[in-house]
Design an enzyme around this catalytic site. Structure first.
Site, PDB file in Angstrom:
ATOM      1  N   ARG A  38       0.922  -1.290  -0.206  1.00 51.39           N
ATOM      2  CA  ARG A  38       0.312   0.273   0.000  1.00 51.39           C
ATOM      3  C   ARG A  38       0.691   0.860  -0.199  1.00 51.39           C
ATOM      4  NH1 ARG A  38      -4.974  -1.851   4.010  1.00 51.39           N
ATOM      5  NH2 ARG A  38      -6.845  -2.782   1.728  1.00 51.39           N
ATOM      6  N   LYS A  49     -18.896 -16.953   3.777  1.00 52.93           N
ATOM      7  CA  LYS A  49     -20.064 -17.041   3.412  1.00 52.93           C
ATOM      8  C   LYS A  49     -20.867 -16.940   2.217  1.00 52.93           C
ATOM      9  CE  LYS A  49     -20.125 -16.114   8.814  1.00 52.93           C
ATOM     10  NZ  LYS A  49     -20.809 -15.368   9.671  1.00 52.93           N
ATOM     11  N   GLY A  97      -7.514  -8.510  -0.550  1.00 50.59           N
ATOM     12  CA  GLY A  97      -8.138  -9.073   0.669  1.00 50.59           C
ATOM     13  C   GLY A  97      -6.775 -10.579   0.364  1.00 50.59           C
ATOM     14  N   GLY A 129     -12.549  -4.580   0.559  1.00 50.57           N
ATOM     15  CA  GLY A 129     -14.311  -4.272   0.834  1.00 50.57           C
ATOM     16  C   GLY A 129     -14.409  -3.273  -0.919  1.00 50.57           C
TER      17      GLY A 129
HETATM   18  P1  AMP Z   1     -14.324 -13.603   3.298  1.00 52.46           P
HETATM   19  O1  AMP Z   1     -13.185 -12.966   4.032  1.00 52.46           O
HETATM   20  O2  AMP Z   1     -15.901 -14.187   2.471  1.00 52.46           O
HETATM   21  O3  AMP Z   1     -13.533 -13.978   2.130  1.00 52.46           O
HETATM   22  O4  AMP Z   1     -13.621 -15.095   3.779  1.00 52.46           O
HETATM   23  C1  AMP Z   1     -11.864 -15.376   3.758  1.00 52.46           C
HETATM   24  C2  AMP Z   1     -12.082 -16.998   4.703  1.00 52.46           C
HETATM   25  O5  AMP Z   1     -12.625 -17.723   4.183  1.00 52.46           O
HETATM   26  C3  AMP Z   1     -10.480 -17.424   5.103  1.00 52.46           C
HETATM   27  O6  AMP Z   1     -10.281 -16.720   6.585  1.00 52.46           O
HETATM   28  C4  AMP Z   1     -10.952 -18.607   4.854  1.00 52.46           C
HETATM   29  O7  AMP Z   1     -10.149 -19.123   5.597  1.00 52.46           O
HETATM   30  C5  AMP Z   1     -12.308 -18.881   5.096  1.00 52.46           C
HETATM   31  N1  AMP Z   1     -12.311 -20.054   4.349  1.00 52.46           N
HETATM   32  C6  AMP Z   1     -12.855 -20.896   3.325  1.00 52.46           C
HETATM   33  N2  AMP Z   1     -13.012 -21.801   3.548  1.00 52.46           N
HETATM   34  C7  AMP Z   1     -13.121 -22.092   4.429  1.00 52.46           C
HETATM   35  C8  AMP Z   1     -13.920 -23.060   4.229  1.00 52.46           C
HETATM   36  N3  AMP Z   1     -14.277 -23.995   3.434  1.00 52.46           N
HETATM   37  N4  AMP Z   1     -14.332 -23.442   5.659  1.00 52.46           N
HETATM   38  C9  AMP Z   1     -13.798 -22.514   7.014  1.00 52.46           C
HETATM   39  N5  AMP Z   1     -13.356 -21.040   6.441  1.00 52.46           N
HETATM   40  C10 AMP Z   1     -13.120 -21.602   5.168  1.00 52.46           C
END
Ligand code: AMP
Length: 397
Positions: free
Chosen positions: A37, A201, A354, A377
């Site tokens: 950054r 999620k 990210g 984000g």
């Molecule tokens: P996000 O911030 O929604 O992009 O999510 C990123 C996070 O999702 C990372 O810390 C990953 O460890 C987690 N993640 C990805 N796949 C899985 C999974 N199958 N089970 C649990 N966590 C997950």
């Protein structure tokens, strides 16, 4: 294309220029562990210095929640930035951010000088877009430049509030580059256009999925969110991440993809583990056949092949979110396989910040990508089709 005024449209000679940067860098024991950054900000700063502006830089760092937190001071950034720019960056240590110290530092500036203010989130008004703090920031400058893409999706005092009290508000080169790359990719993609979405999620990516289904030729889903799709289709997901309340939404998206003629790819196999730990016992199972006491932690080898294949002929690829729990080395292969396939591709490749950006850089593929966004984000909200308040607040061309 960006329809906002940029630093190329103004004359800053002898003017006090407040530049909102994104210097929210990771710090361990006062040491900056990733300076992406900082280096991303250099072209804007160099241009403004060369043009004879008096640069007052500001940024947030972490979440000090409205009070001074010494470990979140921007002092280490001033030091490193001085080295990178090859000229002194005066650090205006000031618990009020715009207090006596900062005002004195600004008053002493000559053309081409650079001052860095303290962490804007030392002030409680920052994240509330408080008027008082916005006015104080504005009182320091003649011109405002917003170059903080990483916070462009938030309306805070230092990126949006301040623009109400400054006559000339433009964006910097980093903001321009981010918006043009992401905007072109999404709105004028070279086809086939493939998007890859992963992460924990479904609920945090609802609008992204929906918006991208209107634009892409292929949408690839991985990561924790894929189990909600699998569950919705009647699959067994064991202890995997699951958002039952979004099962109906998942089916709706599969249907929307069919109607739009979008190739919607879900994992065909899964790496399942009996514990959320790198040393867990694991097995490869077919998607939708995860045993009750196991959870999906990564896409399986067959899925990696299918996904790499889907990327082969792509001309534009946008990726946001890991394919598994990539922080644990044994569950990182799926995420690595996507990074590798993108690095090998001739397509325009864009990483939406990210975790995916961290993964690509960690693997040494950073220089093989067309663009790695500095804002996770913000790029996600951009992919949702939303207007970013930090960009909207700048003067129109
Ligand atoms: P996000 O911030 O929604 O992009 O999510 C990123 C996070 O999702 C990372 O810390 C990953 O460890 C987690 N993640 C990805 N796949 C899985 C999974 N199958 N089970 C649990 N966590 C997950």
């Amino acid at each position: 294309m960006l329809n906002k005024k940029t630093i190329d449209d103004i004359n800053v000679k002898g003017k006090r220029v407040l530049v909102r940067c994104d210097f929210n860098v990771p710090l361990i024991d006062g040491k900056i562990t990733d300076e992406t950054r900082l280096t991303a900000e250099l072209p804007t700063l160099q241009k403004l210095i060369n043009d004879g502006g008096r640069l007052i830089l500001c940024s947030h760092m972490g979440k000090p929640k409205g009070e001074p937190v010494p470990t979140l001071s921007l002092a280490p950034v001033a030091k490193r930035l001085s080295e990178l720019l090859g000229k002194e960056v005066v650090f205006a240590a000031d618990r009020e951010v715009v207090g006596e110290n900062a005002k004195a530092a600004v008053a002493a500036m000559k053309d081409g000088d650079v001052v860095l203010l303290e962490n804007t989130r030392y002030r409680v008004e920052e994240t509330k877009n408080g008027e008082e703090f916005a006015k104080e920031l504005a009182s320091l400058c003649d011109v405002f430049v917003n170059d903080a893409f990483g916070t462009a999706h938030r309306a805070h005092a230092s990126n949006v509030g301040v623009t109400k009290y400054v006559d000339t508000c433009v964006v910097g080169y980093l903001m321009e580059k981010e918006i043009n790359f992401l905007g072109n990719a999404v709105d004028h993609p070279k086809r086939p256009f493939v998007a890859i979405l992963g992460g924990a999620k479904v609920s945090s990516k609802l609008s992204v999925i929906e918006n991208l289904l209107d634009k892409v030729d292929t949408l690839i889903i991985g990561g924790g969110m894929s189990y909600t799709f699998s569950f919705a289709q009647g699959g067994k997901v064991g202890k995997s991440l699951l958002e039952k309340d979004f099962a109906e939404y998942a089916l709706k998206m599969i249907k929307k993809a069919e109607e739009k003629g979008v190739n919607f790819l879900l994992p065909v196999d899964t790496l399942a583990a009996d514990d959320f730990s790198n040393d867990a016992n694991t097995m490869i199972v077919k998607a939708g056949e995860i045993p009750d006491d196991y959870e999906g932690v990564d896409i399986g080898p067959e899925t990696m092949k299918v996904y790499a294949d889907a990327l082969k002929d792509a001309k534009t690829i946008v990726w946001n979110g890991p394919m598994g729990v990539f922080e644990m080395p044994n569950f990182a292969k799926g995420t690595e396989s996507i990074a590798e396939a993108m690095a090998a591709s001739d397509a325009i490749t864009i990483i939406g910040g990210g975790d995916s950006a961290a993964a690509v850089n960690q693997m040494g593929f950073g220089d093989k990508m067309t663009h790695i966004s500095t804002g996770g984000g913000a790029s996600l909200e951009f992919l949702e089709g939303k207007e970013l308040p930090g960009v909207a607040a700048a003067d129109d061309k």
